[in-house]
Design an enzyme around this catalytic site. Sequence first.
Site, PDB file in Angstrom:
ATOM      1  N   GLU A  63       0.806  -1.225   0.000  1.00  0.00           N
ATOM      2  CA  GLU A  63       0.000   0.000   0.000  1.00  0.00           C
ATOM      3  C   GLU A  63       0.838   1.273   0.000  1.00  0.00           C
ATOM      4  O   GLU A  63       0.530   2.232  -0.707  1.00  0.00           O
ATOM      5  CB  GLU A  63      -0.951  -0.010   1.205  1.00  0.00           C
ATOM      6  CG  GLU A  63      -2.080  -1.006   1.120  1.00  0.00           C
ATOM      7  CD  GLU A  63      -1.682  -2.397   1.604  1.00  0.00           C
ATOM      8  OE1 GLU A  63      -0.492  -2.605   1.957  1.00  0.00           O
ATOM      9  OE2 GLU A  63      -2.555  -3.288   1.640  1.00  0.00           O
ATOM     10  N   HIS A  75     -10.226  -5.267  10.215  1.00  0.00           N
ATOM     11  CA  HIS A  75     -10.887  -5.093   8.920  1.00  0.00           C
ATOM     12  C   HIS A  75     -12.274  -4.459   9.068  1.00  0.00           C
ATOM     13  O   HIS A  75     -13.078  -4.534   8.148  1.00  0.00           O
ATOM     14  CB  HIS A  75     -11.062  -6.445   8.216  1.00  0.00           C
ATOM     15  CG  HIS A  75      -9.788  -7.172   7.927  1.00  0.00           C
ATOM     16  ND1 HIS A  75      -9.078  -7.822   8.898  1.00  0.00           N
ATOM     17  CD2 HIS A  75      -9.104  -7.337   6.763  1.00  0.00           C
ATOM     18  CE1 HIS A  75      -8.002  -8.382   8.356  1.00  0.00           C
ATOM     19  NE2 HIS A  75      -7.989  -8.091   7.071  1.00  0.00           N
TER      20      HIS A  75
END
Length: 327
Positions: A63, A133
Amino acid sequence: MAVVREITFAQALNEALDYEMSKDPKVVVMGEDVGVYGGIYGVTAGLYDKYGPERVRDTPIAESGFIGTAVGAAATGLLRPVVELMFIDFLGVTFDQLYNQAAKMRYMFGGKAKISMVLRTTCGAGFSAAAQHSQSLHALFSHVPGLKVVMPSTPYDAKGLLISSIEDDDPVIFIEHKGLYAIKGEVPEEPYSIPLGEADVKREGKDITIVATAAMVHKSLEVAEKLEKEGVSVEVVDPRTIVPLDVDTILSSIKKTGKLVVVDEGYPRASFASDIAALAASKAFDSLKAPVKIVTPPATPVPFSPALESEWIPSTEKIEKAVREVL
């Protein structure tokens, strides 16, 4: 004559991306599984076949690398990247790229550098995806000057706000609640934009104001509909963009009703909810007829257990309880 259909939140986002890519060759989509797979939520479905691998790029699980690439490409005017990062929880590894670089470059270069990029990501619990998450961390990014933060709650808003975000010359964190992708709503077929910084009064009322974000808007509307049968008129305000924030619409509603409940899925400390409560206290204190209530999850990690997670998420029952207490 405008053609209006009922489509899903995910389809509305897809239409916005398709329109911007067809209009501007500098608009590229990049992220994990956005190409051949079409995105884990189906938002980028069909774009790879239509625009090819040069403009719809599958990235490695790195990322900080691909978001850093997007910042650099935007700063140099090479591209207008739309980057997808699967979960807002993962943005921690990109903080330097976002809050030290993207957020500050335009200011530090006297306005000469434009960081025309959108970072699409997801928030929200309710899927037993556990603590890493499932978070709603929008307050972290609203704290940093230079970043714009968008949180749509309906398919109509999703399409119009994403078009505006892609065309904006500042970096935008565009946050999509995972629980909204499948909901349907009326969306015009033709492109349209919704200005960033304009809240939407989702329901008019006169007795109490609820300011709510993303999926919490729908729960608040359920409560408002229920209480209407008892003669209680609830106004529901959806900010739509956290930064810039439509302070005038929110204050106007508070001054009209004199009572406020804020509903948000972010953690309670230093939160969006506490920010709106502070706004009411500092700018509309004379209009308040009761203390402000906030409805948020507790300050704990999101539980994996479905039973515990269900208790953790703000529910219609908790919203209704808060409204009744303020009334």
